[in-house]
Design a protein around this motif. Structure first.
Motif, PDB file in Angstrom:
ATOM      1  N   LEU A  95      72.026  -4.363  61.061  1.00 17.55           N
ATOM      2  CA  LEU A  95      72.410  -4.546  62.466  1.00 17.55           C
ATOM      3  C   LEU A  95      72.330  -3.281  63.316  1.00 17.55           C
ATOM      4  O   LEU A  95      73.032  -3.145  64.294  1.00 17.55           O
ATOM      5  CB  LEU A  95      73.848  -5.093  62.556  1.00 17.55           C
ATOM      6  CG  LEU A  95      74.113  -6.394  61.808  1.00 17.55           C
ATOM      7  CD1 LEU A  95      75.581  -6.772  61.938  1.00 17.55           C
ATOM      8  CD2 LEU A  95      73.231  -7.509  62.314  1.00 17.55           C
ATOM      9  N   LEU A  96      71.435  -2.335  62.967  1.00 17.99           N
ATOM     10  CA  LEU A  96      71.364  -1.100  63.739  1.00 17.99           C
ATOM     11  C   LEU A  96      69.964  -0.760  64.269  1.00 17.99           C
ATOM     12  O   LEU A  96      69.698   0.392  64.553  1.00 17.99           O
ATOM     13  CB  LEU A  96      71.859   0.081  62.879  1.00 17.99           C
ATOM     14  CG  LEU A  96      73.327   0.063  62.504  1.00 17.99           C
ATOM     15  CD1 LEU A  96      73.625   1.233  61.572  1.00 17.99           C
ATOM     16  CD2 LEU A  96      74.203   0.155  63.728  1.00 17.99           C
ATOM     17  N   PRO A  97      69.038  -1.721  64.412  1.00 17.98           N
ATOM     18  CA  PRO A  97      67.680  -1.359  64.779  1.00 17.98           C
ATOM     19  C   PRO A  97      67.568  -0.628  66.094  1.00 17.98           C
ATOM     20  O   PRO A  97      66.664   0.176  66.289  1.00 17.98           O
ATOM     21  CB  PRO A  97      66.939  -2.698  64.835  1.00 17.98           C
ATOM     22  CG  PRO A  97      67.994  -3.725  64.955  1.00 17.98           C
ATOM     23  CD  PRO A  97      69.187  -3.174  64.267  1.00 17.98           C
ATOM     24  N   ASN A  98      68.453  -0.886  67.041  1.00 20.93           N
ATOM     25  CA  ASN A  98      68.339  -0.244  68.338  1.00 20.93           C
ATOM     26  C   ASN A  98      68.805   1.204  68.329  1.00 20.93           C
ATOM     27  O   ASN A  98      68.670   1.902  69.327  1.00 20.93           O
ATOM     28  CB  ASN A  98      69.119  -1.051  69.394  1.00 20.93           C
ATOM     29  CG  ASN A  98      68.444  -2.377  69.692  1.00 20.93           C
ATOM     30  OD1 ASN A  98      67.357  -2.414  70.220  1.00 20.93           O
ATOM     31  ND2 ASN A  98      69.079  -3.462  69.296  1.00 20.93           N
ATOM     32  N   SER A  99      69.409   1.661  67.217  1.00 25.14           N
ATOM     33  CA  SER A  99      69.823   3.053  67.122  1.00 25.14           C
ATOM     34  C   SER A  99      68.824   3.885  66.329  1.00 25.14           C
ATOM     35  O   SER A  99      68.987   5.099  66.197  1.00 25.14           O
ATOM     36  CB  SER A  99      71.210   3.151  66.454  1.00 25.14           C
ATOM     37  OG  SER A  99      71.130   2.781  65.090  1.00 25.14           O
ATOM     38  N   TRP A 100      67.761   3.252  65.790  1.00 21.88           N
ATOM     39  CA  TRP A 100      66.785   3.980  65.000  1.00 21.88           C
ATOM     40  C   TRP A 100      65.829   4.773  65.888  1.00 21.88           C
ATOM     41  O   TRP A 100      65.561   4.415  67.039  1.00 21.88           O
ATOM     42  CB  TRP A 100      65.967   3.002  64.161  1.00 21.88           C
ATOM     43  CG  TRP A 100      66.740   2.318  63.087  1.00 21.88           C
ATOM     44  CD1 TRP A 100      67.850   2.778  62.447  1.00 21.88           C
ATOM     45  CD2 TRP A 100      66.478   1.029  62.531  1.00 21.88           C
ATOM     46  NE1 TRP A 100      68.284   1.874  61.517  1.00 21.88           N
ATOM     47  CE2 TRP A 100      67.464   0.785  61.549  1.00 21.88           C
ATOM     48  CE3 TRP A 100      65.503   0.062  62.757  1.00 21.88           C
ATOM     49  CZ2 TRP A 100      67.503  -0.373  60.804  1.00 21.88           C
ATOM     50  CZ3 TRP A 100      65.540  -1.097  62.018  1.00 21.88           C
ATOM     51  CH2 TRP A 100      66.522  -1.312  61.053  1.00 21.88           C
ATOM     52  N   GLN A 101      65.269   5.832  65.335  1.00 22.72           N
ATOM     53  CA  GLN A 101      64.174   6.532  65.972  1.00 22.72           C
ATOM     54  C   GLN A 101      62.936   5.637  65.921  1.00 22.72           C
ATOM     55  O   GLN A 101      62.828   4.751  65.074  1.00 22.72           O
ATOM     56  CB  GLN A 101      63.906   7.863  65.267  1.00 22.72           C
ATOM     57  CG  GLN A 101      65.076   8.834  65.292  1.00 22.72           C
ATOM     58  CD  GLN A 101      65.436   9.262  66.707  1.00 22.72           C
ATOM     59  OE1 GLN A 101      64.551   9.538  67.520  1.00 22.72           O
ATOM     60  NE2 GLN A 101      66.729   9.298  67.010  1.00 22.72           N
ATOM     61  N   GLU A 102      61.965   5.895  66.813  1.00 23.64           N
ATOM     62  CA  GLU A 102      60.815   4.998  66.919  1.00 23.64           C
ATOM     63  C   GLU A 102      60.046   4.878  65.607  1.00 23.64           C
ATOM     64  O   GLU A 102      59.663   3.787  65.194  1.00 23.64           O
ATOM     65  CB  GLU A 102      59.882   5.491  68.029  1.00 23.64           C
ATOM     66  CG  GLU A 102      58.826   4.475  68.437  1.00 23.64           C
ATOM     67  CD  GLU A 102      59.443   3.157  68.916  1.00 23.64           C
ATOM     68  OE1 GLU A 102      58.861   2.098  68.614  1.00 23.64           O
ATOM     69  OE2 GLU A 102      60.498   3.193  69.582  1.00 23.64           O
ATOM     70  N   GLU A 103      59.823   6.000  64.920  1.00 25.02           N
ATOM     71  CA  GLU A 103      59.092   5.956  63.653  1.00 25.02           C
ATOM     72  C   GLU A 103      59.868   5.163  62.605  1.00 25.02           C
ATOM     73  O   GLU A 103      59.306   4.357  61.868  1.00 25.02           O
ATOM     74  CB  GLU A 103      58.847   7.378  63.150  1.00 25.02           C
ATOM     75  CG  GLU A 103      58.062   7.427  61.843  1.00 25.02           C
ATOM     76  CD  GLU A 103      57.809   8.855  61.369  1.00 25.02           C
ATOM     77  OE1 GLU A 103      57.313   9.016  60.242  1.00 25.02           O
ATOM     78  OE2 GLU A 103      58.122   9.797  62.136  1.00 25.02           O
ATOM     79  N   GLU A 104      61.175   5.361  62.556  1.00 19.32           N
ATOM     80  CA  GLU A 104      62.015   4.638  61.613  1.00 19.32           C
ATOM     81  C   GLU A 104      62.050   3.154  61.944  1.00 19.32           C
ATOM     82  O   GLU A 104      61.990   2.298  61.058  1.00 19.32           O
ATOM     83  CB  GLU A 104      63.431   5.220  61.631  1.00 19.32           C
ATOM     84  CG  GLU A 104      64.364   4.600  60.624  1.00 19.32           C
ATOM     85  CD  GLU A 104      65.772   5.163  60.706  1.00 19.32           C
ATOM     86  OE1 GLU A 104      66.556   4.924  59.777  1.00 19.32           O
ATOM     87  OE2 GLU A 104      66.089   5.835  61.718  1.00 19.32           O
ATOM     88  N   LYS A 105      62.118   2.853  63.235  1.00 21.25           N
ATOM     89  CA  LYS A 105      62.144   1.453  63.666  1.00 21.25           C
ATOM     90  C   LYS A 105      60.870   0.737  63.250  1.00 21.25           C
ATOM     91  O   LYS A 105      60.911  -0.387  62.736  1.00 21.25           O
ATOM     92  CB  LYS A 105      62.323   1.380  65.181  1.00 21.25           C
ATOM     93  CG  LYS A 105      62.408  -0.043  65.720  1.00 21.25           C
ATOM     94  CD  LYS A 105      62.659  -0.041  67.222  1.00 21.25           C
ATOM     95  CE  LYS A 105      62.769  -1.452  67.760  1.00 21.25           C
ATOM     96  NZ  LYS A 105      63.028  -1.475  69.221  1.00 21.25           N
ATOM     97  N   GLN A 106      59.719   1.392  63.441  1.00 18.35           N
ATOM     98  CA  GLN A 106      58.455   0.770  63.068  1.00 18.35           C
ATOM     99  C   GLN A 106      58.388   0.555  61.564  1.00 18.35           C
ATOM    100  O   GLN A 106      57.938  -0.501  61.088  1.00 18.35           O
ATOM    101  CB  GLN A 106      57.284   1.655  63.514  1.00 18.35           C
ATOM    102  CG  GLN A 106      55.923   1.084  63.140  1.00 18.35           C
ATOM    103  CD  GLN A 106      54.786   1.866  63.752  1.00 18.35           C
ATOM    104  OE1 GLN A 106      54.778   2.149  64.949  1.00 18.35           O
ATOM    105  NE2 GLN A 106      53.833   2.253  62.938  1.00 18.35           N
ATOM    106  N   ARG A 107      58.857   1.525  60.798  1.00 20.39           N
ATOM    107  CA  ARG A 107      58.854   1.414  59.345  1.00 20.39           C
ATOM    108  C   ARG A 107      59.727   0.256  58.873  1.00 20.39           C
ATOM    109  O   ARG A 107      59.342  -0.522  57.988  1.00 20.39           O
ATOM    110  CB  ARG A 107      59.336   2.734  58.748  1.00 20.39           C
ATOM    111  CG  ARG A 107      59.135   2.845  57.244  1.00 20.39           C
ATOM    112  CD  ARG A 107      59.539   4.229  56.773  1.00 20.39           C
ATOM    113  NE  ARG A 107      60.957   4.469  56.993  1.00 20.39           N
ATOM    114  CZ  ARG A 107      61.479   5.632  57.387  1.00 20.39           C
ATOM    115  NH1 ARG A 107      60.688   6.663  57.628  1.00 20.39           N
ATOM    116  NH2 ARG A 107      62.778   5.761  57.537  1.00 20.39           N
ATOM    117  N   GLU A 108      60.927   0.112  59.479  1.00 18.16           N
ATOM    118  CA  GLU A 108      61.824  -0.975  59.100  1.00 18.16           C
ATOM    119  C   GLU A 108      61.255  -2.333  59.508  1.00 18.16           C
ATOM    120  O   GLU A 108      61.392  -3.322  58.781  1.00 18.16           O
ATOM    121  CB  GLU A 108      63.202  -0.756  59.733  1.00 18.16           C
ATOM    122  CG  GLU A 108      63.944   0.452  59.201  1.00 18.16           C
ATOM    123  CD  GLU A 108      64.158   0.380  57.692  1.00 18.16           C
ATOM    124  OE1 GLU A 108      64.614  -0.669  57.201  1.00 18.16           O
ATOM    125  OE2 GLU A 108      63.861   1.378  57.011  1.00 18.16           O
TER     126      GLU A 108
END
Length: 280
Positions: A95-108
């Motif tokens: 439940l934390l995708p909006n707090s991820w960095q862009e690279e981390e978000k894409q990876r997840e």
């Protein structure tokens, strides 16, 4: 599908296979992929808290996706000093995708997409839900068939449906994250982190409930839900989870809206990244 057996079988062809998959106490995490500190091997650890039991298969598939798509390949040379001296864990929080960095978000997103297609093959999933309005019975059928959580089953539907629809995962009256179908995005329906859940939304009205507020979508008038191009009637399905301290709302809009008149680029998403052909 036995995800654990598949991960072990496929990875054993590599110099750095997955050798251990185990449940554990992971406060704040759903799962993680981490390297052995003494030799080139990987371990998958998943949260075995009873509240997360419905997510275990998806978590295992997600971490297997990290292994195939994102891990740095480890060799014996990485352990010349006797221990691995670089950090390459993949720690996955819920439940934390909006707090991820862009690279981390894409990876997840990519790991989620891999898990989704592994556990819920698109042709079979489409055969289960095509032509049907999303209801509690249909969601339960899908989760039972594939052994995944409601959120995973709902997200799969949002990602491929041609209908205008959206899902919102919320806590404390505000959206933690959400997702809109491509048709919904084209008509100006965006779900933003921190967006307040309307006081008249079913999840707010049924905050004291446990489980789904209704078995079928409830028709809601103009003025309940507002998006960038205004408000419109919507059919709303909502689930409140006391154990996870969250709510899930599924919005289904009238498909009569002419999205062809709107010339806007659809935002890049993980499916585009996962399926693109870089050779073209």
């Amino acid at each position: 599908m036995d995800v654990e057996a598949l991960a072990r079988e496929v990875s054993k062809n590599n110099e750095d296979p997955i050798t251990k998959i185990v449940g554990g106490d992971l406060p704040g995490f759903e799962g993680m992929l981490r390297p052995h500190r003494k030799k080139p091997e990987w371990h998958i650890v998943y949260n075995d808290d009873p509240r997360y039991r419905g997510r275990v298969r998806f978590t295992l598939a997600h971490e297997f996706g990290h292994y195939l798509l994102h891990r740095p390949t480890l060799t014996a040379q990485d352990y010349n000093s006797g221990t691995l001296d670089r950090a390459c864990d993949f720690q996955c929080k819920p439940l934390l995708p909006n707090s991820w960095q862009e690279e981390e978000k894409q990876r997840e997103e990519e790991a989620d997409t891999f898990a989704s297609f592994l556990l819920m093959p698109l042709d079979d999933y489409r055969a289960q839900v095509d032509g049907h309005e999303m209801t509690v019975d249909l969601l339960n059928h899908v989760t039972d068939r594939y052994g995944v959580s409601l959120i995973a089953a709902c997200r799969k539907w949002i990602d491929f449906t041609d209908r205008r629809a959206a899902m919102i995962v919320a806590r404390d009256g505000h959206a933690k994250w959400g997702r809109a179908s491509k048709a919904a995005l084209k008509s100006g329906i965006f779900i933003r982190s921190g967006m307040p859940i309307p006081d008249d939304a079913l999840a707010a009205i049924g905050a004291a409930e446990r489980g789904f507020v209704s078995d079928r979508p409830v028709a809601r008038p103009n003025g309940v839900w507002n998006f960038s191009r205004g408000t419109e009637p919507v059919r709303e399905l909502a689930m409140v989870s006391e154990f996870l301290d969250m709510s899930l709302t599924i919005l289904q809009f009238d498909d009569a809206f002419d999205v062809c008149e709107i010339e806007e680029d659809t935002p890049w998403d993980a499916y585009d990244q996962f399926t693109r052909d870089d050779s073209r």
